[in-house]
Design an enzyme around this catalytic site. Structure first.
Site, PDB file in Angstrom:
ATOM      1  N   GLY A  36       1.075  -6.774  -3.848  1.00 38.48           N
ATOM      2  CA  GLY A  36      -0.282  -6.708  -3.323  1.00 38.48           C
ATOM      3  C   GLY A  36      -0.677  -7.885  -2.450  1.00 38.48           C
ATOM      4  O   GLY A  36      -1.851  -8.080  -2.200  1.00 38.48           O
TER       5      GLY A  36
ATOM      6  N   GLU B 133       7.049  -2.043  -1.318  1.00 40.05           N
ATOM      7  CA  GLU B 133       7.025  -2.018  -2.770  1.00 40.05           C
ATOM      8  C   GLU B 133       6.642  -0.628  -3.255  1.00 40.05           C
ATOM      9  O   GLU B 133       6.205   0.207  -2.466  1.00 40.05           O
ATOM     10  CB  GLU B 133       6.082  -3.075  -3.357  1.00 40.05           C
ATOM     11  CG  GLU B 133       4.700  -3.144  -2.781  1.00 40.05           C
ATOM     12  CD  GLU B 133       3.961  -4.415  -3.243  1.00 40.05           C
ATOM     13  OE1 GLU B 133       3.116  -4.288  -4.130  1.00 40.05           O
ATOM     14  OE2 GLU B 133       4.219  -5.516  -2.712  1.00 40.05           O
TER      15      GLU B 133
ATOM     16  N   ARG C 188       1.636   3.959 -10.331  1.00 39.48           N
ATOM     17  CA  ARG C 188       0.335   4.318 -10.917  1.00 39.48           C
ATOM     18  C   ARG C 188      -0.379   5.311  -9.999  1.00 39.48           C
ATOM     19  O   ARG C 188       0.049   5.528  -8.869  1.00 39.48           O
ATOM     20  CB  ARG C 188      -0.533   3.052 -11.011  1.00 39.48           C
ATOM     21  CG  ARG C 188      -0.750   2.421  -9.633  1.00 39.48           C
ATOM     22  CD  ARG C 188      -1.845   1.379  -9.595  1.00 39.48           C
ATOM     23  NE  ARG C 188      -2.162   1.025  -8.218  1.00 39.48           N
ATOM     24  CZ  ARG C 188      -1.570   0.060  -7.522  1.00 39.48           C
ATOM     25  NH1 ARG C 188      -0.611  -0.669  -8.066  1.00 39.48           N
ATOM     26  NH2 ARG C 188      -1.933  -0.182  -6.267  1.00 39.48           N
TER      27      ARG C 188
HETATM   28  C1  MV4 Z   1       5.268  -8.012   4.713  1.00 33.72           C
HETATM   29  C2  MV4 Z   1       4.676  -8.136   5.987  1.00 33.72           C
HETATM   30  C3  MV4 Z   1       5.506  -8.390   7.054  1.00 33.72           C
HETATM   31  N1  MV4 Z   1       6.830  -8.541   6.864  1.00 33.72           N
HETATM   32  N2  MV4 Z   1       6.588  -8.164   4.583  1.00 33.72           N
HETATM   33  C4  MV4 Z   1       1.204  -7.414   2.259  1.00 33.72           C
HETATM   34  C5  MV4 Z   1       1.046  -6.808   0.909  1.00 33.72           C
HETATM   35  C6  MV4 Z   1       2.393  -6.705   0.299  1.00 33.72           C
HETATM   36  N3  MV4 Z   1       2.600  -5.390  -0.191  1.00 33.72           N
HETATM   37  C7  MV4 Z   1       3.338  -7.051   1.392  1.00 33.72           C
HETATM   38  N4  MV4 Z   1       2.580  -7.358   2.563  1.00 33.72           N
HETATM   39  C8  MV4 Z   1       3.206  -7.611   3.741  1.00 33.72           C
HETATM   40  N5  MV4 Z   1       4.549  -7.755   3.653  1.00 33.72           N
HETATM   41  C9  MV4 Z   1       7.335  -8.417   5.640  1.00 33.72           C
HETATM   42  N6  MV4 Z   1       8.655  -8.594   5.473  1.00 33.72           N
HETATM   43  C10 MV4 Z   1       3.305  -7.987   6.101  1.00 33.72           C
HETATM   44  C11 MV4 Z   1       2.560  -7.752   4.983  1.00 33.72           C
HETATM   45  C12 MV4 Z   1       1.142  -7.719   5.212  1.00 33.72           C
HETATM   46  C13 MV4 Z   1       0.417  -6.573   5.084  1.00 33.72           C
HETATM   47  C14 MV4 Z   1       0.987  -5.397   4.702  1.00 33.72           C
HETATM   48  C15 MV4 Z   1       0.255  -4.271   4.558  1.00 33.72           C
HETATM   49  C16 MV4 Z   1      -1.108  -4.308   4.793  1.00 33.72           C
HETATM   50  C17 MV4 Z   1      -1.721  -5.471   5.181  1.00 33.72           C
HETATM   51  C18 MV4 Z   1      -0.985  -6.610   5.331  1.00 33.72           C
HETATM   52  C19 MV4 Z   1      -1.610  -7.770   5.738  1.00 33.72           C
HETATM   53  C20 MV4 Z   1      -0.888  -8.879   5.874  1.00 33.72           C
HETATM   54  C21 MV4 Z   1       0.484  -8.870   5.611  1.00 33.72           C
END
Ligand code: MV4
Length: 451
Positions: A163, A287, A291
């Site tokens: 999250g 991920e 749920r």
């Molecule tokens: C990332 C990413 C960019 N690259 N992983 C945010 C929540 C978590 N589930 C993982 N997230 C992210 N992982 C990689 N390798 C960017 C995000 C991310 C993001 C993802 C979905 C919705 C909003 C976001 C805001 C900032 C960063």
């Protein structure tokens, strides 16, 4: 076969589960903290048990109290909703050891997905795309080796996280060590485990998730995607289905990957696979949420299915209620607006008494809420007080309906994010479908908060 379901949650989702129980002819038991005695989930359940003071740790996270409430009322199953204990594999095992039915996934699948490194490995083994990444980083040498191999920018994530909490983005090698050390401290404090791992950082991605569902008869399927890129500080604000960003080809590949994933881990119940969609159309597993999710109604409106009913049926050992081999396409377009009790400029929580309330209605409008005129929003929990979900033939029609709903809505006595939601759905880039996970951040940088 169980007859009485204890709902180990509060707010709109507790009410949502109680409604599904009623329609299935099952009795329901609400549990509540002293702060939630006047909530609709307490009024609408067949029985209610107060399980402690307002603090979540003493009530909605208090496992012995919840199990005792089930035993006292003769409940024979527990539905955990979302948040709180919903993704706690230890709780799921306790429920089963107490001879209660767990209305959720197998605890082993929950534990696997809770460990983000193990989850990545399992997905990779199942043929689901993952970003170049590392295993657990335990020293400076492995940290720099991983960064050199993957290439900057990288993102450091907590192995026990999820999250978005405890994540660190690193653009410059000189900042790597400090980011890792800070991440470890934050991860230890937030999750009780300091371990961090690394991934290539994907800039300007969309957040697309695939709803999955599987019964205990070996039927694994998906219910399409949700577009969840409209988030503020990792809190979703608005979700929709289908996503304007997907071609039929990419959609097909995402769906195939999601179903392959749950088959590989022998998943049952409902779940969500979160993917990052890169600007070039490539996608990567982020991920899995084991749920029911806040935004599940968006999928319900475009599929016509009741996902909570499916959860209960699956836990009862029944097969999926629908023929999963046909009708794969979303019917029309659905948009969910999360209504929060918060200041629309500062985003600070705005608890207090709702003095006047009018919720929108009419064709294609669904409102999921536990609040009413005279209700007092307690300061102890998440600020979400309602979800307005609209459905219409296409995205433009759904957007018009969403605007009409926000104009109809009256909430007095507390402040809400309704002005902020209006700003989003009237934004030309949003209307065009031209946005990514940075959309809300850029909107707020343009015209910042006025504290
Ligand atoms: C990332 C990413 C960019 N690259 N992983 C945010 C929540 C978590 N589930 C993982 N997230 C992210 N992982 C990689 N390798 C960017 C995000 C991310 C993001 C993802 C979905 C919705 C909003 C976001 C805001 C900032 C960063």
């Amino acid at each position: 076969m169980f007859k009485k379901v204890l709902v180990a949650n509060r707010g709109e989702i507790a009410l949502r589960v109680i409604r599904a129980c009623k329609e299935l002819g099952l009795e329901s038991v609400a549990v509540h903290s002293t702060a939630d005695a006047d909530s609709l989930h307490v009024k609408f359940a067949d029985q209610a048990v107060c399980i402690g003071p307002p603090a979540s740790k003493s009530s909605y996270l208090n496992v012995p109290m919840i199990i005792s409430a089930a035993e006292i009322t003769g409940a024979d199953a527990i539905h955990p909703g979302y948040g709180f204990l919903s993704e706690n594999a230890d709780f799921a095992e306790v429920v089963r050891k107490c001879k209660l039915t767990w209305i959720g996934p197998p605890p082993e699948a929950m534990r696997l997905m809770g460990d983000k490194i193990r989850a990545r490995a399992a997905m990779e083994a199942a043929g689901v795309p993952v970003l170049p990444g590392s295993v657990g980083l335990h020293d400076e040498i492995s940290l720099f080796e991983a960064a050199d191999r993957i290439g900057l920018p990288v993102i450091l994530k907590a192995t026990a996280g999820g999250g978005g909490r405890g994540m660190k983005i690193v653009y410059d090698k000189s900042k790597l060590l400090e980011a890792w050390a800070m991440g470890r401290t934050e991860a230890q404090n937030a999750f009780g485990n300091p371990e961090m791992y690394m991934e290539r950082y994907c800039q300007k991605p969309r957040h697309i998730e695939i709803q999955v569902v599987a019964d205990k008869h070996g039927h694994y399927t998906h219910l399409g995607e949700r577009e969840c890129s409209i988030q503020r500080r990792h809190q979703k604000v608005l979700e929709e289905a289908p996503s304007v960003a997907l071609t039929d080809e990419i959609r097909q590949k995402l769906q195939t990957a999601a179903v392959r994933a749950i088959e590989a881990i022998k998943y049952t119940n409902v779940g969500t696979l979160e993917f990052l969609l890169d600007t070039d159309g490539s996608f990567y597993f982020m991920e899995m949420n084991t749920r029911i999710q806040v935004e599940h109604p968006v999928t319900e409106l475009v599929t016509g299915l009741d996902l909570v009913r499916e959860q209960i049926r699956i836990a009862q050992g029944e097969p999926l209620s629908f023929d999963h081999t046909i009708d794969r396409r979303a019917r029309g377009h659905a948009i969910e607006l999360r209504i929060n009790a918060e200041d629309p400029n500062t985003f600070a929580g705005s608890p207090g008494k709702i003095t006047a309330l009018h919720m929108p209605g009419g064709l294609g409008v669904r409102v999921d809420t536990h609040v009413y005129a005279g209700y007092v929003v307690p300061p102890n929990y998440d600020s979400m007080i309602a979800k307005v979900i609209v459905h219409d033939v296409d995205r433009m029609a759904a957007l018009r309906r969403a605007r009409r709903c926000l104009d109809e809505m009256v909430i007095e006595g507390i402040r809400t994010n309704i002005p902020f939601l209006k700003r989003i759905i009237n934004n030309p880039d949003f209307i065009r479908g031209d946005f990514d996970t940075g959309f809300v951040g850029r909107l707020l940088a343009e015209r910042p908060a006025h504290p």
